[in-house]
Structure formats: structure tokens, C-alpha cells
Write a protein that holds these residues in place. Sequence first.
Motif, mmCIF file in Angstrom:
data_model
loop_
_atom_site.group_PDB
_atom_site.id
_atom_site.type_symbol
_atom_site.label_atom_id
_atom_site.label_comp_id
_atom_site.label_asym_id
_atom_site.label_seq_id
_atom_site.Cartn_x
_atom_site.Cartn_y
_atom_site.Cartn_z
ATOM 1 N N ALA A 197 -4.925 -9.423 -10.137
ATOM 2 C CA ALA A 197 -5.812 -9.164 -9.000
ATOM 3 C C ALA A 197 -5.792 -10.319 -8.014
ATOM 4 C CB ALA A 197 -7.236 -8.919 -9.502
ATOM 5 N N SER A 198 -5.783 -11.547 -8.539
ATOM 6 C CA SER A 198 -5.740 -12.719 -7.671
ATOM 7 C C SER A 198 -4.442 -12.763 -6.865
ATOM 8 C CB SER A 198 -5.879 -13.989 -8.515
ATOM 9 O OG SER A 198 -5.731 -15.147 -7.725
ATOM 10 N N PHE A 199 -3.332 -12.441 -7.529
ATOM 11 C CA PHE A 199 -2.037 -12.405 -6.849
ATOM 12 C C PHE A 199 -2.027 -11.338 -5.755
ATOM 13 C CE2 PHE A 199 2.054 -10.052 -6.793
ATOM 14 C CZ PHE A 199 2.813 -10.991 -6.100
ATOM 15 N N ILE A 200 -2.534 -10.152 -6.074
ATOM 16 C CA ILE A 200 -2.572 -9.065 -5.090
ATOM 17 C C ILE A 200 -3.468 -9.440 -3.917
ATOM 18 C CG2 ILE A 200 -3.330 -6.693 -4.697
ATOM 19 C CD1 ILE A 200 -0.652 -6.993 -6.202
ATOM 20 N N ARG A 201 -4.622 -10.006 -4.208
ATOM 21 C CA ARG A 201 -5.562 -10.392 -3.156
ATOM 22 C C ARG A 201 -4.955 -11.445 -2.229
ATOM 23 N NH1 ARG A 201 -9.056 -7.414 -1.873
ATOM 24 N NH2 ARG A 201 -10.638 -7.535 -3.484
ATOM 25 N N SER A 202 -4.154 -12.347 -2.781
ATOM 26 C CA SER A 202 -3.581 -13.438 -1.988
ATOM 27 C C SER A 202 -2.373 -13.012 -1.169
ATOM 28 C CB SER A 202 -3.167 -14.602 -2.912
ATOM 29 O OG SER A 202 -4.275 -15.110 -3.606
ATOM 30 N N ASN A 203 -1.755 -11.879 -1.536
ATOM 31 C CA ASN A 203 -0.487 -11.517 -0.916
ATOM 32 C C ASN A 203 -0.473 -10.163 -0.229
ATOM 33 O OD1 ASN A 203 1.700 -13.665 -1.860
ATOM 34 N ND2 ASN A 203 0.295 -13.331 -3.573
ATOM 35 N N SER A 204 -1.589 -9.458 -0.223
ATOM 36 C CA SER A 204 -1.610 -8.153 0.431
ATOM 37 C C SER A 204 -3.045 -7.781 0.780
ATOM 38 C CB SER A 204 -1.009 -7.081 -0.488
ATOM 39 O OG SER A 204 -1.920 -6.722 -1.503
ATOM 40 N N ARG A 245 7.457 -1.804 -5.638
ATOM 41 C CA ARG A 245 8.344 -2.960 -5.539
ATOM 42 C C ARG A 245 8.065 -3.905 -6.703
ATOM 43 N NH1 ARG A 245 6.235 -2.548 -0.545
ATOM 44 N NH2 ARG A 245 5.245 -4.598 -0.623
ATOM 45 N N PRO A 246 9.114 -4.436 -7.344
ATOM 46 C CA PRO A 246 8.938 -5.138 -8.617
ATOM 47 C C PRO A 246 8.253 -6.496 -8.484
ATOM 48 C CG PRO A 246 11.200 -5.324 -7.873
ATOM 49 C CD PRO A 246 10.529 -4.360 -6.936
ATOM 50 N N VAL A 247 7.594 -6.891 -9.551
ATOM 51 C CA VAL A 247 7.025 -8.230 -9.686
ATOM 52 C C VAL A 247 7.705 -8.899 -10.879
ATOM 53 C CG1 VAL A 247 4.959 -9.589 -10.149
ATOM 54 C CG2 VAL A 247 4.805 -7.557 -8.706
ATOM 55 N N GLY A 251 6.336 -13.330 -8.043
ATOM 56 C CA GLY A 251 4.894 -13.323 -8.260
ATOM 57 C C GLY A 251 4.416 -13.406 -9.684
ATOM 58 N N LEU A 252 5.291 -13.154 -10.659
ATOM 59 C CA LEU A 252 4.838 -13.146 -12.051
ATOM 60 C C LEU A 252 4.363 -14.525 -12.500
ATOM 61 C CD1 LEU A 252 4.390 -11.279 -14.385
ATOM 62 C CD2 LEU A 252 6.756 -11.615 -15.105
ATOM 63 N N LEU A 253 4.960 -15.577 -11.973
ATOM 64 C CA LEU A 253 4.507 -16.928 -12.336
ATOM 65 C C LEU A 253 3.133 -17.223 -11.737
ATOM 66 C CD1 LEU A 253 7.782 -19.064 -12.107
ATOM 67 C CD2 LEU A 253 6.701 -18.030 -14.114
ATOM 68 N N ASP A 254 2.827 -16.648 -10.577
ATOM 69 C CA ASP A 254 1.486 -16.798 -10.004
ATOM 70 C C ASP A 254 0.446 -16.093 -10.873
ATOM 71 O OD1 ASP A 254 2.484 -18.203 -7.788
ATOM 72 O OD2 ASP A 254 2.885 -16.354 -6.702
ATOM 73 N N VAL A 255 0.796 -14.901 -11.353
ATOM 74 C CA VAL A 255 -0.092 -14.175 -12.260
ATOM 75 C C VAL A 255 -0.338 -15.002 -13.521
ATOM 76 C CG1 VAL A 255 -0.359 -12.097 -13.663
ATOM 77 C CG2 VAL A 255 0.687 -11.932 -11.380
ATOM 78 N N ARG A 279 -0.076 -18.258 -13.953
ATOM 79 C CA ARG A 279 -0.834 -19.488 -13.692
ATOM 80 C C ARG A 279 -2.332 -19.219 -13.681
ATOM 81 N NH1 ARG A 279 -3.017 -20.843 -9.254
ATOM 82 N NH2 ARG A 279 -1.736 -19.409 -8.007
ATOM 83 N N VAL A 280 -2.756 -18.180 -12.988
ATOM 84 C CA VAL A 280 -4.180 -17.858 -12.935
ATOM 85 C C VAL A 280 -4.673 -17.402 -14.302
ATOM 86 C CG1 VAL A 280 -5.910 -16.329 -11.909
ATOM 87 C CG2 VAL A 280 -4.089 -17.310 -10.486
ATOM 88 N N ALA A 281 -3.858 -16.626 -15.016
ATOM 89 C CA ALA A 281 -4.263 -16.174 -16.349
ATOM 90 C C ALA A 281 -4.471 -17.356 -17.289
ATOM 91 C CB ALA A 281 -3.213 -15.222 -16.909
ATOM 92 N N GLU A 282 -3.617 -18.363 -17.161
ATOM 93 C CA GLU A 282 -3.799 -19.571 -17.985
ATOM 94 C C GLU A 282 -5.123 -20.246 -17.680
ATOM 95 O OE1 GLU A 282 -0.206 -21.646 -16.969
ATOM 96 O OE2 GLU A 282 0.781 -21.097 -18.868
ATOM 97 N N GLU A 283 -5.481 -20.301 -16.402
ATOM 98 C CA GLU A 283 -6.766 -20.902 -16.018
ATOM 99 C C GLU A 283 -7.935 -20.124 -16.622
ATOM 100 O OE1 GLU A 283 -6.723 -20.897 -11.791
ATOM 101 O OE2 GLU A 283 -5.165 -22.446 -11.607
ATOM 102 N N VAL A 284 -7.835 -18.799 -16.621
ATOM 103 C CA VAL A 284 -8.900 -17.969 -17.182
ATOM 104 C C VAL A 284 -9.024 -18.207 -18.678
ATOM 105 C CG1 VAL A 284 -9.662 -15.592 -17.599
ATOM 106 C CG2 VAL A 284 -8.647 -16.212 -15.390
ATOM 107 N N LEU A 285 -7.901 -18.267 -19.379
ATOM 108 C CA LEU A 285 -7.938 -18.484 -20.822
ATOM 109 C C LEU A 285 -8.488 -19.862 -21.182
ATOM 110 C CD1 LEU A 285 -4.551 -16.847 -21.894
ATOM 111 C CD2 LEU A 285 -6.850 -15.981 -22.316
ATOM 112 N N GLU A 286 -8.387 -20.801 -20.254
ATOM 113 C CA GLU A 286 -8.919 -22.148 -20.480
ATOM 114 C C GLU A 286 -10.358 -22.285 -20.005
ATOM 115 O OE1 GLU A 286 -6.125 -24.555 -18.423
ATOM 116 O OE2 GLU A 286 -4.524 -24.283 -19.927
ATOM 117 N N GLY A 287 -10.969 -21.168 -19.589
ATOM 118 C CA GLY A 287 -12.368 -21.188 -19.182
ATOM 119 C C GLY A 287 -12.594 -21.334 -17.692
#
Length: 454
Positions: free
Chosen positions: A34-41, A119-121, A126-130, A132-140
Motif C-alpha cells: 500500500a505504501s509503494f502504491i501510494r507513493s507511486n500512483s 504491469r509487473p512488480v 518496486g518489490l524492494l520498496d515493498v 523495506r517498508v514491510a521490514e519496518e513494520v515487522l520491527e515495530g
Amino acid sequence: MSVLDQIVKAYDIRGTVPDQLDADVAHALGVGFASFIRSNSKAERIVIARDMRPSGPAFVEAFSRGILNQGIDVIDLGLGSTDLMYYASGVLDAPGAMFTASHNPAGYNGIKLCVAGARPVGVDTGLLDVKRVAEEVLEGGGPKPAASAGSQSERNVLSDFAEHVLTFVDLADIGTMRVVADTANGMGGLVVPAVMERIPSVELEVMYGELDGTFPNHPPDPLQPANQRDLRARVKSGGFDIGLAFDGDADRVFVVDELGVGLSGSTTTALLAVAALRAAPGATILHNLICSKSVPEVVTEHGGVPVRTKVGHSYIKQIMANTGAVFGGEHSAHYYFARNFNADSGLIASLMVMAEVGRSGGPLSGVRAPLDRYAASGEINTQVDDASAVIEQISAAHSDYDQDRLDGLTVNCGDWWFNLRPSNTEPLLRLNLEAPDQNTCADRVAELLTMITS
């Protein structure tokens, strides 16, 4: 390695359940997407589908919760094939997520992501952006919730998808035909009958059509000849005109002729290229570099422009967009169609093969005969300590021949050629080799494997 390092691949997300992929990870990835989509479209909604794996419903719920938390709406498509999700992403002009582990065994699940228009991700888009944010979420941490949560709705697009698939052929070309499909307890059990029942002249039998993500009959990987064994036997015993072997999420199909003999992905690519060029004379046709050299030969003979690509759907879809290609094929039985948002579809490929057989007035074995020109090794995997070092040694040993590095190492030795590619995720080298006949192919493979393992 973190769990996300283990499951985020070059083209998708895939891992074992629940030690690598669980509901918490799915939720974090939902926030990340969602963060990736919000930032890019400017997309305000995301479509989500799932295959029949038991972990799917919980993962979709957790992933959707992450998206809704970021203020983006969710359209839940329910059970579907990957090409059904791509269709929804295309016609609704919305990003999409498909929960599937494709051909992997029952202990796996995963996610295929796309932006609006299917269109692929991938890692370069963009998959690395997804991640990165997921890692932040898992770390609180991670992004804060939106001021207003998104809304969730359900939509059934199966009928519309089936009608879309039918537009790729003239049903009169197919004529009367007896078809047997092995759907391997995967999503083909849902989508194949939905399409075939709309063709009155086709008699369909489905093998292992029950949706069961434990795969009680055989693994959902038709690339392995052992998993086509039951289908081949049934084609012969039942006197069918054609057999179709789908993978778990039904975006790939392998074809079996009326004699019970399977077509390689390259042969099917060549056959589909002929059909595509009849509809679009002079068009560009893509083929990955593992495909038989018969593919560019056939494309050229039929007035088309062959373009060679790296392996992988994200590369092929991008090149299709850049070149205006009408069709692309891979040795692994992924077939891409411009009118299908440049996405792959096992069902569209199946109908087009059926139409070619019907047009010919003869059996599939006769249609394929002029396209089967060389002997291929298939993909042979060898575990090595240092893939790069081995590739350089093989390159040096063949320095007298033409070479390129489009994807791994490809060496053209005149009447035979080979490609050597490192795995993205394992300490493996993948060898593909083609020669004029089976004996030469076996001899060349033996020579190369000796060099690789030494």
C-alpha cells in the motif's frame, strides 16, 4: 538473513508456511505494498485474489488489513487463477496481488504483485520498496495509519474473464474437439470449465479438478515430465484430441498431443507465434533465450520479427510494452499476449492451440511436426560453490565461439548452443543445451557437466 530476505525473490514473494510466511508477515507486506502504491500512483483500490492453498484466506485477511490501514480500498476477488487477477487489474486499472506459490509444493505460499494494468512488480520495479517498508513494520515501525481507513468489497469476475479469454480465437476454428485437462487440484479446476463450457463443440474431461492445496494426486508442476504421466496416459486411453496440463495457479499450460506426447514450451511458443502472426502480419514476437532456435526461425519464416529476451515475466512484459510485441513465449510455458495487458495466460494459450489444430483439419501431432527441429537437454541444475567462477571457466574454454551475457552465459557453437545461468536464490547453475539430434545433445551435455563439476 531476515525472513523477508528469504522470501522476496526476483519476480515475486514465496516461502514456506508458517516458518517463513505467516499472517504477521502478510500484514507487513500489505502495508508495504500500500505504501509503494501510494507513493507511486493515484490508485485508490487494490484487487486481491488467492489460490486454493489452506493458508490463503488468513493471509489475504492480514494483507488486506495492512492495505485498508493505509486508506486504500480492497476489492476481494476470492478464489481465482493468476491470469484472472491480471485481467481484473487490467480492466479495473487497479494494482493487484495474487496469493499463490504457483507450482511449489503444498507447504509453500506466496504473493505475485502488479501495478495498475497488470504491469509487473519485481525487484527492479518496486518489490524492494515493498520489502523495506514491510521490514519496518515487522520491527515495530512503518508508516502511520491513514486518517480514514479504506473500505473492502467483493467482486466475482470469473464470467467476465471467461468471455475475455474467448475473444482470442474464432470458435468456428476449434470445431468439434475432445479435450482432457489435468488441473492438478489447482485453480485450473475453477477457470478451465468456466471457459470450455462456453464452447458447445468441445467435450471436456477434467482430471483432479477438486480445489485442494494439499495436492493429493501429484505436485502442480507440469514442467516435470512425471507430473504429466497421468495426463498422457489418459489422452491415449480416452482417444482425446489434446491434453492440457496446468500448474497450480493456472497461468501456465503444457500441451500433450493425441499420441500422448508432450510439446515443449518452445514448440508451443512457435505454434502460438504462427497464430499471432496470422492475426498481425509482420508483428514482433518475443522469446526468451532458453527457447529453441526453432522459435526465431519459425517467426522469421512467417514474416515476423523475433526478439530475444532474458528469462522472467517482468523482463518480457516490459519489452513487450517497449517494442509493441503482440506475443511472447518462454520455454517454461509462460505465454504472453498484448491484448491481455501483456500478461501470461494458460487458458488463452490453450484455446489458441486448439484453434490451430482445428484450422489444420489434422491431428496436433501433424501440426507440431514442422516445429520440432532440434534436440534439447531441458534444464539441468548442478550445485556449485562459486557459480561466477564456473561460468568464467566455461566461457574461457569456449572462447573460440560466439558468446553473449544477456542472461548468464550463452555460447553459440554452430550447430549446437548452450546457456548457463546462476540461480537467483540457490547455489545452482542451470544448463540448457540444444543440438541437431539426441545423441549429439547427450554427448555435449556430458562434456559440459564434466567441466562444471570439476
